[in-house]
Design an enzyme around this catalytic site. Sequence first.
Site, PDB file in Angstrom:
ATOM      1  N   GLN A 212       0.817  -1.218   0.000  1.00 51.25           N
ATOM      2  CA  GLN A 212       0.000   0.000   0.000  1.00 51.25           C
ATOM      3  C   GLN A 212       0.846   1.260   0.000  1.00 51.25           C
ATOM      4  OE1 GLN A 212      -2.306  -0.975   3.475  1.00 51.25           O
ATOM      5  NE2 GLN A 212      -0.463  -1.635   4.538  1.00 51.25           N
TER       6      GLN A 212
ATOM      7  N   HIS B 197      -8.449   2.844  19.825  1.00 49.50           N
ATOM      8  CA  HIS B 197      -7.642   1.731  20.340  1.00 49.50           C
ATOM      9  C   HIS B 197      -8.193   1.194  21.660  1.00 49.50           C
ATOM     10  CE1 HIS B 197      -4.271   3.265  17.586  1.00 49.50           C
ATOM     11  NE2 HIS B 197      -4.788   2.177  17.070  1.00 49.50           N
TER      12      HIS B 197
ATOM     13  N   ASP C 110       0.191   0.023  13.492  1.00 52.95           N
ATOM     14  CA  ASP C 110       0.650   1.200  14.248  1.00 52.95           C
ATOM     15  C   ASP C 110       1.004   0.836  15.693  1.00 52.95           C
ATOM     16  OD1 ASP C 110      -2.028   1.405  15.725  1.00 52.95           O
ATOM     17  OD2 ASP C 110      -2.652   1.628  13.643  1.00 52.95           O
TER      18      ASP C 110
ATOM     19  N   ASP D 237      -0.398 -12.678   6.468  1.00 48.00           N
ATOM     20  CA  ASP D 237      -1.854 -12.508   6.447  1.00 48.00           C
ATOM     21  C   ASP D 237      -2.438 -13.137   7.723  1.00 48.00           C
ATOM     22  OD1 ASP D 237      -4.596 -12.686   6.004  1.00 48.00           O
ATOM     23  OD2 ASP D 237      -4.378 -13.173   3.883  1.00 48.00           O
ATOM     24  N   GLY D 238      -3.219 -12.352   8.452  1.00 46.89           N
ATOM     25  CA  GLY D 238      -3.809 -12.839   9.699  1.00 46.89           C
ATOM     26  C   GLY D 238      -4.685 -14.059   9.487  1.00 46.89           C
TER      27      GLY D 238
ATOM     28  N   ASP E 224      -7.761  -5.446  13.788  1.00 48.23           N
ATOM     29  CA  ASP E 224      -7.655  -3.997  13.568  1.00 48.23           C
ATOM     30  C   ASP E 224      -7.113  -3.802  12.156  1.00 48.23           C
ATOM     31  OD1 ASP E 224      -7.407  -1.272  13.770  1.00 48.23           O
ATOM     32  OD2 ASP E 224      -5.519  -1.337  14.855  1.00 48.23           O
ATOM     33  N   SER E 225      -7.954  -4.064  11.182  1.00 48.11           N
ATOM     34  CA  SER E 225      -7.487  -4.073   9.795  1.00 48.11           C
ATOM     35  C   SER E 225      -7.904  -2.794   9.079  1.00 48.11           C
ATOM     36  CB  SER E 225      -8.089  -5.271   9.074  1.00 48.11           C
ATOM     37  OG  SER E 225      -9.468  -5.051   8.892  1.00 48.11           O
ATOM     38  N   THR E 226      -7.437  -2.683   7.861  1.00 43.37           N
ATOM     39  CA  THR E 226      -7.930  -1.653   6.961  1.00 43.37           C
ATOM     40  C   THR E 226      -9.370  -2.023   6.575  1.00 43.37           C
ATOM     41  OG1 THR E 226      -6.505  -2.890   5.436  1.00 43.37           O
ATOM     42  CG2 THR E 226      -5.807  -0.692   5.991  1.00 43.37           C
ATOM     43  N   ASP E 227     -10.014  -1.185   5.759  1.00 45.90           N
ATOM     44  CA  ASP E 227     -11.430  -1.416   5.443  1.00 45.90           C
ATOM     45  C   ASP E 227     -11.652  -2.766   4.742  1.00 45.90           C
ATOM     46  OD1 ASP E 227     -12.550   0.999   6.463  1.00 45.90           O
ATOM     47  OD2 ASP E 227     -11.593   2.059   4.799  1.00 45.90           O
TER      48      ASP E 227
HETATM   49  N1  SAM Z   1      -7.421   1.740  12.985  1.00 45.41           N
HETATM   50  C1  SAM Z   1      -7.304   1.672  11.592  1.00 45.41           C
HETATM   51  C2  SAM Z   1      -8.587   1.903  10.842  1.00 45.41           C
HETATM   52  O1  SAM Z   1      -9.586   1.213  11.087  1.00 45.41           O
HETATM   53  O2  SAM Z   1      -8.582   2.792   9.995  1.00 45.41           O
HETATM   54  C3  SAM Z   1      -6.595   0.442  11.160  1.00 45.41           C
HETATM   55  C4  SAM Z   1      -5.176   0.629  11.513  1.00 45.41           C
HETATM   56  S1  SAM Z   1      -4.010  -0.554  11.121  1.00 45.41           S
HETATM   57  C5  SAM Z   1      -2.771   0.475  10.457  1.00 45.41           C
HETATM   58  C6  SAM Z   1      -4.597  -1.508   9.742  1.00 45.41           C
HETATM   59  C7  SAM Z   1      -3.548  -2.540   9.321  1.00 45.41           C
HETATM   60  O3  SAM Z   1      -4.183  -3.738   8.909  1.00 45.41           O
HETATM   61  C8  SAM Z   1      -2.665  -2.108   8.155  1.00 45.41           C
HETATM   62  O4  SAM Z   1      -1.372  -1.831   8.614  1.00 45.41           O
HETATM   63  C9  SAM Z   1      -2.715  -3.287   7.182  1.00 45.41           C
HETATM   64  O5  SAM Z   1      -1.463  -3.566   6.595  1.00 45.41           O
HETATM   65  C10 SAM Z   1      -3.213  -4.402   8.088  1.00 45.41           C
HETATM   66  N2  SAM Z   1      -3.878  -5.513   7.390  1.00 45.41           N
HETATM   67  C11 SAM Z   1      -4.833  -5.433   6.429  1.00 45.41           C
HETATM   68  N3  SAM Z   1      -5.211  -6.660   6.021  1.00 45.41           N
HETATM   69  C12 SAM Z   1      -4.470  -7.548   6.763  1.00 45.41           C
HETATM   70  C13 SAM Z   1      -4.403  -8.965   6.809  1.00 45.41           C
HETATM   71  N4  SAM Z   1      -5.169  -9.717   5.993  1.00 45.41           N
HETATM   72  N5  SAM Z   1      -3.562  -9.544   7.700  1.00 45.41           N
HETATM   73  C14 SAM Z   1      -2.787  -8.787   8.531  1.00 45.41           C
HETATM   74  N6  SAM Z   1      -2.802  -7.425   8.524  1.00 45.41           N
HETATM   75  C15 SAM Z   1      -3.632  -6.821   7.645  1.00 45.41           C
END
Ligand code: SAM
Length: 277
Positions: free
Chosen positions: A31, A62, A86, A137-138, A154-157
């Site tokens: 990204q 958080h 983060d 990947d989680g 706590d992932s991206t959208d």
């Molecule tokens: N609090 C934030 C929000 O809701 O906008 C999310 C913050 S955190 C930075 C989101 C993280 O999820 C990103 O760093 C991203 O790389 C990670 N992420 C997304 N998909 C993932 C996956 N399948 N496995 C592990 N991490 C993942």
Amino acid sequence: MFKFLEEEPFSPIKHSYEVEGILHREKSKFQDIAVIENRFFGRMLLLDGIVQITALDEFFYHEMLTHVVMHAHPCPKRVIVIGGGDGGIVREVLRHKTVEKVYFVEIDESVIRVSKQFFPEVAQSVDDPRVEIKVMDGAEFVKSATGIDIVIVDSTDVIGFARTLFTKEFFDAVRNSMTENGMFVTHTESLHLHKDIVIEMQEKLKGTFPVVDLYTATIATYPGNWWAFAVGSLKLNPRECRQPFEIETKYYDDEIHAQCFLTRKFYDKLIKRQLKW
Ligand code: SAM
């Protein structure tokens, strides 16, 4: 004169932020990562142009994503945090003295590095000896995990590579990794703007977990502001606080725990899709 950043959110509303400076910008394998400075929010972390955290108000999100399930569980020892590069969720999880092990599973190592550099207060606990960082990947990680008390996503959208974290297959793997009182929590977008996603998530979780619920918190920088969190529990009702409130927080406490869930009547009408907005 300030420049403005127009966020491209996963929603029908665009937010626009004053940019005092761009402190960092890079394209990782996964990204576009940016850290900007805003007069009101301070430093802001953006992934693919979408605000993730701000220095000013990150604690609301958080604390609320972490402490509700951590207090509803009688004794959380082994925790998985998925995403959350983060470090904010890891910091909050480690406030609990019962915690012995945290698997911190972030797909993009660069987010952890950038956060350590630009958000040291948020990332302060990621090198704690109880934390094991897994860069993957989680959804893959949970398949082989065992003896887990709490799983926090706590992932991206719900788009792109985060999609794997919102599937029935993933929820089943989470359930199979858990001890008898296991609890799962994930953010589930905005109740105002993404009502259908919120409801679908509850329906999906009900296919895996015997107890499913929903609570909310207000977050200034997330579209719609009324942010929803979905809980799946193997046995225990997450509305009940089973731990004494002893940790240091800015927002969450035992009274917030009692207030943050939707009323039963409202929840039932929402889930039956009887509410139009
Ligand atoms: N609090 C934030 C929000 O809701 O906008 C999310 C913050 S955190 C930075 C989101 C993280 O999820 C990103 O760093 C991203 O790389 C990670 N992420 C997304 N998909 C993932 C996956 N399948 N496995 C592990 N991490 C993942």
